[in-house]
Design a protein around this motif. Structure first.
Motif, short mmCIF file in Angstrom:
data_model
loop_
_atom_site.label_atom_id
_atom_site.label_comp_id
_atom_site.label_asym_id
_atom_site.label_seq_id
_atom_site.Cartn_x
_atom_site.Cartn_y
_atom_site.Cartn_z
N GLU A 146 0.82 -1.21 0.00
CA GLU A 146 0.00 0.00 0.00
C GLU A 146 0.85 1.27 0.00
O GLU A 146 0.39 2.33 -0.40
CB GLU A 146 -0.91 0.01 1.24
N GLY A 147 2.11 1.14 0.46
CA GLY A 147 2.93 2.32 0.66
C GLY A 147 3.96 2.63 -0.39
O GLY A 147 4.49 3.75 -0.44
N VAL A 148 4.30 1.66 -1.26
CA VAL A 148 5.36 1.86 -2.24
C VAL A 148 4.88 1.41 -3.62
O VAL A 148 4.35 0.31 -3.78
CB VAL A 148 6.63 1.07 -1.85
N GLN A 149 5.10 2.27 -4.60
CA GLN A 149 4.75 1.94 -5.98
C GLN A 149 5.87 2.43 -6.89
O GLN A 149 6.30 3.58 -6.78
CB GLN A 149 3.43 2.60 -6.39
N GLY A 150 6.35 1.57 -7.76
CA GLY A 150 7.36 1.97 -8.73
C GLY A 150 8.63 2.53 -8.13
O GLY A 150 9.23 3.45 -8.69
N GLY A 151 9.04 1.99 -6.99
CA GLY A 151 10.28 2.45 -6.36
C GLY A 151 10.16 3.75 -5.60
O GLY A 151 11.17 4.30 -5.15
N LYS A 152 8.92 4.24 -5.44
CA LYS A 152 8.71 5.49 -4.72
C LYS A 152 7.70 5.28 -3.60
O LYS A 152 6.77 4.50 -3.73
CB LYS A 152 8.22 6.58 -5.67
N VAL A 153 7.91 6.01 -2.50
CA VAL A 153 6.96 5.96 -1.40
C VAL A 153 5.74 6.79 -1.77
O VAL A 153 5.84 8.00 -2.00
CB VAL A 153 7.59 6.51 -0.10
N THR A 154 4.60 6.14 -1.86
CA THR A 154 3.35 6.83 -2.20
C THR A 154 2.48 7.07 -0.98
O THR A 154 1.55 7.87 -1.02
CB THR A 154 2.56 6.01 -3.24
N ASN A 155 2.76 6.34 0.10
CA ASN A 155 2.04 6.53 1.36
C ASN A 155 3.05 6.30 2.48
O ASN A 155 3.39 5.17 2.80
CB ASN A 155 0.87 5.55 1.47
N LEU A 156 3.54 7.40 3.06
CA LEU A 156 4.62 7.31 4.04
C LEU A 156 4.22 6.51 5.27
O LEU A 156 5.01 5.73 5.79
CB LEU A 156 5.08 8.72 4.46
N ALA A 157 3.00 6.70 5.73
CA ALA A 157 2.56 5.98 6.93
C ALA A 157 2.60 4.48 6.71
O ALA A 157 3.08 3.72 7.56
CB ALA A 157 1.15 6.43 7.32
N GLU A 158 2.11 4.02 5.56
CA GLU A 158 2.10 2.59 5.27
C GLU A 158 3.53 2.06 5.12
O GLU A 158 3.85 0.96 5.58
CB GLU A 158 1.32 2.32 3.98
N TYR A 159 4.37 2.83 4.50
CA TYR A 159 5.78 2.43 4.33
C TYR A 159 6.45 2.29 5.69
O TYR A 159 7.17 1.31 5.95
CB TYR A 159 6.50 3.46 3.48
N GLN A 160 6.22 3.23 6.57
CA GLN A 160 6.80 3.14 7.90
C GLN A 160 6.22 1.99 8.69
O GLN A 160 6.94 1.33 9.47
CB GLN A 160 6.60 4.46 8.64
#
Length: 330
Positions: A146-160
């Motif tokens: 949910e947090g990363v797409q195409g090598g970029k963080v798209t949702n910081l909360a989900e990535y963390q």
């Protein structure tokens, strides 16, 4: 977002006394560790001066996850948990020094340890630990997707969330590794390294899935319990329909806590799996349903409306879910 999912209880090596409470020891432990993961992320953001993100992480334990474990906590622990949540929110709102925020977080973590201690010998059983680790890793994979797409963080909360869920799983692994067979221990250690590397470089979700699957395979060898295959979208929709129906029945029967638990299961154990696919079809509908299932229905429930008013709100959600089902071809 967070997603605690029930697993089968241990079939071997655990006594009935150890399983007397909570109802589902694995779900109980995983949910508590998800709370700690959120607070770990909140601490990081607080230290870095991002109070908005710190607050976003801090709201999940009390607002979403607590209801999933409340019934399995002793009355004394219920009081301690609710007091902890209040103090954490007060400290955050007052923008106290980082050391004070860390102190209240440490108090909460100690209370989590006290809650886990109610599991008795179960907590120290390698088979049990393997199931807990596997489930936390699966949740981390979902958050990463949910947090990363195409090598970029798209949702910081989900990535963390993904970062700290993996860290929490690793803590459980390190604490229990001596009780694992050497082969499974070594393979799982490598899988953790691979997963951590993928997350750090914001790699493709398929690479993380591969690392997590490797870990889960080894952990299943230890626990003797295979995780169920992923459910279909149709199954998730059917589960949500059933749970929302149960919520209406429970509330009409005066069982508000049971109604809230059904709402939580509908969102965390089911709708979260539909968010990604639905967002690709209709982001507005996905956002609306997420808010309805995660927040609005539970907020309404706590206001103690008439059974008719609550039922009408649930029925409105079911109408939107029908639209979502059609969009996903189910």
């Amino acid at each position: 977002m967070v997603r605690p999912v029930s697993l089968a209880l241990l079939s071997l090596g655990l006594t009935s006394a150890a399983l007397a409470a909570p109802k589902d020891p694995v779900k109980f432990a995983v949910t508590l560790e998800q709370m700690r993961g959120h607070y770990d992320a909140s601490l990081l953001n607080y230290r870095n001066g991002d109070l908005a993100m710190a607050a976003k992480h801090a709201k999940h334990p009390a607002n979403e996850l607590y209801a999933a474990v409340r019934g399995d906590l002793t009355p004394a622990l219920q009081k301690r948990f609710t007091a902890d949540y209040a103090l954490i929110n007060q400290t955050l709102a007052a923008k106290k020094p980082y050391a004070e925020y860390q102190k209240v977080m440490n108090t909460f973590s100690a209370d989590v340890d006290a809650a886990l201690a109610t599991l008795g010998a179960t907590r120290n059983d390698p088979k049990f630990a393997a199931q807990v680790i596997a489930q936390i890793l699966e949740n981390a994979e979902h958050e990463y997707e949910e947090g990363v797409q195409g090598g970029k963080v798209t949702n910081l909360a989900e990535y963390q969330d993904a970062i700290y869920y993996v860290a929490r799983a690793r803590m459980w692994f390190d604490r229990n590794a001596r009780g694992f067979p050497q082969h499974q221990r070594e393979k799982t250690t490598q899988a953790f390294k691979d997963a951590t590397a993928v997350i750090a470089r914001k790699g493709d979700v398929k690479a993380l899935e591969q690392a997590v699957d490797q870990a889960k395979e080894e952990l299943a060898e230890i626990s003797g319990v295979q995780q169920a295959a992923a459910s279909s979208n149709a199954t998730y929709f059917a589960n949500i329909d059933r749970l929302l129906g149960a919520a209406k029945s429970h509330y009409a029967g005066g069982m508000g806590d049971d109604a809230e638990e059904a709402l939580i299961d509908a969102y965390l154990d089911n709708f979260e799996y539909l968010e990604g696919p639905l967002a690709k079809k209709d982001k507005a509908l996905e956002t609306k349903l997420e808010k309805t299932l995660r927040e609005d229905l539970r907020t309404l429930l706590k206001s103690k409306p008439s059974a008719q008013k609550f039922s009408a709100a649930v029925d409105a959600a079911l109408v939107d879910l029908k639209k979502a089902r059609a969009l996903l071809g189910e």
